[in-house]
Design a protein around this motif. Structure first.
Motif, PDB file in Angstrom:
ATOM      1  N   VAL A  19      -3.849   5.143  -5.955  1.00 50.87           N
ATOM      2  CA  VAL A  19      -2.921   5.187  -5.432  1.00 50.87           C
ATOM      3  C   VAL A  19      -2.152   4.336  -5.459  1.00 50.87           C
ATOM      4  O   VAL A  19      -2.322   2.877  -5.701  1.00 50.87           O
ATOM      5  N   ARG A  20      -0.723   3.938  -4.569  1.00 52.86           N
ATOM      6  CA  ARG A  20       0.271   2.201  -4.862  1.00 52.86           C
ATOM      7  C   ARG A  20       0.111   2.423  -3.094  1.00 52.86           C
ATOM      8  O   ARG A  20       0.922   3.316  -2.629  1.00 52.86           O
ATOM      9  N   SER A  21       0.405   1.442  -2.896  1.00 52.67           N
ATOM     10  CA  SER A  21       1.042   0.625  -1.328  1.00 52.67           C
ATOM     11  C   SER A  21       2.103   0.464  -1.215  1.00 52.67           C
ATOM     12  O   SER A  21       2.748   0.526  -2.651  1.00 52.67           O
ATOM     13  N   GLU A  22       2.657   0.318  -0.633  1.00 55.49           N
ATOM     14  CA  GLU A  22       4.324  -0.428  -0.037  1.00 55.49           C
ATOM     15  C   GLU A  22       3.831  -1.237  -0.836  1.00 55.49           C
ATOM     16  O   GLU A  22       5.554  -1.947  -1.373  1.00 55.49           O
ATOM     17  N   ASN A  23       3.699  -2.323  -1.112  1.00 58.46           N
ATOM     18  CA  ASN A  23       4.327  -3.814  -1.678  1.00 58.46           C
ATOM     19  C   ASN A  23       3.935  -3.833  -3.628  1.00 58.46           C
ATOM     20  O   ASN A  23       3.652  -4.661  -4.324  1.00 58.46           O
ATOM     21  N   GLY A  24       3.473  -2.364  -3.945  1.00 53.47           N
ATOM     22  CA  GLY A  24       3.253  -1.966  -5.111  1.00 53.47           C
ATOM     23  C   GLY A  24       2.272  -2.093  -5.493  1.00 53.47           C
ATOM     24  O   GLY A  24       1.425  -1.356  -7.278  1.00 53.47           O
ATOM     25  N   HIS A  25       1.200  -2.170  -5.017  1.00 57.43           N
ATOM     26  CA  HIS A  25      -0.123  -2.597  -5.505  1.00 57.43           C
ATOM     27  C   HIS A  25      -0.921  -1.323  -6.034  1.00 57.43           C
ATOM     28  O   HIS A  25      -0.834  -0.206  -4.806  1.00 57.43           O
ATOM     29  N   GLU A  26      -1.580  -1.480  -6.924  1.00 56.69           N
ATOM     30  CA  GLU A  26      -2.691   0.577  -7.077  1.00 56.69           C
ATOM     31  C   GLU A  26      -4.067  -0.082  -6.967  1.00 56.69           C
ATOM     32  O   GLU A  26      -4.473  -0.782  -8.219  1.00 56.69           O
ATOM     33  N   SER A  27      -4.401   1.548  -6.600  1.00 50.49           N
ATOM     34  CA  SER A  27      -5.282   1.067  -6.820  1.00 50.49           C
ATOM     35  C   SER A  27      -6.591   2.157  -6.899  1.00 50.49           C
ATOM     36  O   SER A  27      -5.772   3.539  -6.793  1.00 50.49           O
ATOM     37  N   ILE A  28      -7.678   2.772  -7.054  1.00 54.39           N
ATOM     38  CA  ILE A  28      -8.527   3.527  -7.031  1.00 54.39           C
ATOM     39  C   ILE A  28      -8.903   4.034  -5.271  1.00 54.39           C
ATOM     40  O   ILE A  28      -9.783   3.203  -4.592  1.00 54.39           O
ATOM     41  N   MET A  29      -8.355   5.745  -5.321  1.00 52.48           N
ATOM     42  CA  MET A  29      -9.138   5.319  -3.093  1.00 52.48           C
ATOM     43  C   MET A  29      -9.899   7.135  -3.401  1.00 52.48           C
ATOM     44  O   MET A  29      -9.263   7.595  -4.046  1.00 52.48           O
ATOM     45  N   SER A  30     -11.029   6.774  -2.756  1.00 52.34           N
ATOM     46  CA  SER A  30     -12.231   7.765  -2.748  1.00 52.34           C
ATOM     47  C   SER A  30     -12.089   8.187  -0.475  1.00 52.34           C
ATOM     48  O   SER A  30     -12.596   7.617  -0.255  1.00 52.34           O
ATOM     49  N   PRO A  31     -10.943   8.810  -0.170  1.00 58.09           N
ATOM     50  CA  PRO A  31     -10.717   8.905   1.060  1.00 58.09           C
ATOM     51  C   PRO A  31     -12.449   9.459   2.097  1.00 58.09           C
ATOM     52  O   PRO A  31     -12.603  10.146   1.372  1.00 58.09           O
ATOM     53  N   GLY A  32     -12.152   8.893   3.090  1.00 55.26           N
ATOM     54  CA  GLY A  32     -13.299   9.559   4.098  1.00 55.26           C
ATOM     55  C   GLY A  32     -12.425  10.075   5.438  1.00 55.26           C
ATOM     56  O   GLY A  32     -11.495  10.265   5.374  1.00 55.26           O
ATOM     57  N   PRO A  33     -13.772   9.975   5.772  1.00 56.80           N
ATOM     58  CA  PRO A  33     -13.427  11.044   7.746  1.00 56.80           C
ATOM     59  C   PRO A  33     -12.114  10.756   8.053  1.00 56.80           C
ATOM     60  O   PRO A  33     -11.582  11.253   9.061  1.00 56.80           O
ATOM     61  N   ASP A  34     -12.162   9.321   8.075  1.00 56.85           N
ATOM     62  CA  ASP A  34     -10.786   8.861   8.873  1.00 56.85           C
ATOM     63  C   ASP A  34      -9.378   8.149   8.565  1.00 56.85           C
ATOM     64  O   ASP A  34      -8.343   7.998   9.053  1.00 56.85           O
ATOM     65  N   CYS A  35      -9.236   9.041   7.063  1.00 54.24           N
ATOM     66  CA  CYS A  35      -7.940   9.866   6.864  1.00 54.24           C
ATOM     67  C   CYS A  35      -6.848  11.492   6.683  1.00 54.24           C
ATOM     68  O   CYS A  35      -8.151  11.690   7.016  1.00 54.24           O
ATOM     69  N   GLN A  36      -6.129  10.888   6.605  1.00 56.31           N
ATOM     70  CA  GLN A  36      -5.281  11.897   6.563  1.00 56.31           C
ATOM     71  C   GLN A  36      -4.338  12.320   5.367  1.00 56.31           C
ATOM     72  O   GLN A  36      -3.861  11.375   5.045  1.00 56.31           O
ATOM     73  N   VAL A  37      -3.801  13.177   5.195  1.00 48.79           N
ATOM     74  CA  VAL A  37      -3.012  13.877   4.040  1.00 48.79           C
ATOM     75  C   VAL A  37      -2.154  14.246   4.325  1.00 48.79           C
ATOM     76  O   VAL A  37      -1.797  15.542   5.742  1.00 48.79           O
ATOM     77  N   ARG A  38      -0.579  13.468   4.147  1.00 49.53           N
ATOM     78  CA  ARG A  38       0.178  14.154   3.891  1.00 49.53           C
ATOM     79  C   ARG A  38       1.225  14.518   3.094  1.00 49.53           C
ATOM     80  O   ARG A  38       1.184  14.084   2.422  1.00 49.53           O
TER      81      ARG A  38
END
Length: 65
Positions: free
Chosen positions: A39-58
């Motif tokens: 994933v890439r955040s608004e500031n351009g930082h990239e990371s690997i993410m395994s979303p939890g139950p508090d996350c939603q897909v748009r």
């Protein structure tokens, strides 16, 4: 949870006053759209993410409506 490249993941704030954190999926690393995601955040930082139950897909096609 299933996501595609270009979708956004919204991680909701966990405490009062904390804002949601929104990132864009740039690569799906799991099979058939499953986590983990690069994933890439608004500031351009990239990371690997395994979303939890508090996350939603748009999904990108839902945002265009």
């Amino acid at each position: 949870m299933r996501a595609s490249k270009g979708d956004r993941l919204v991680q909701h704030g966990r405490v009062v006053g904390q804002h949601d954190h929104v990132v864009e999926v740039v690569e799906v690393l799991g099979p058939e759209g499953n986590p983990p995601y690069r994933v890439r955040s608004e500031n351009g930082h990239e990371s690997i993410m395994s979303p939890g139950p508090d996350c939603q897909v748009r999904h990108k096609d839902e945002r265009q409506r």
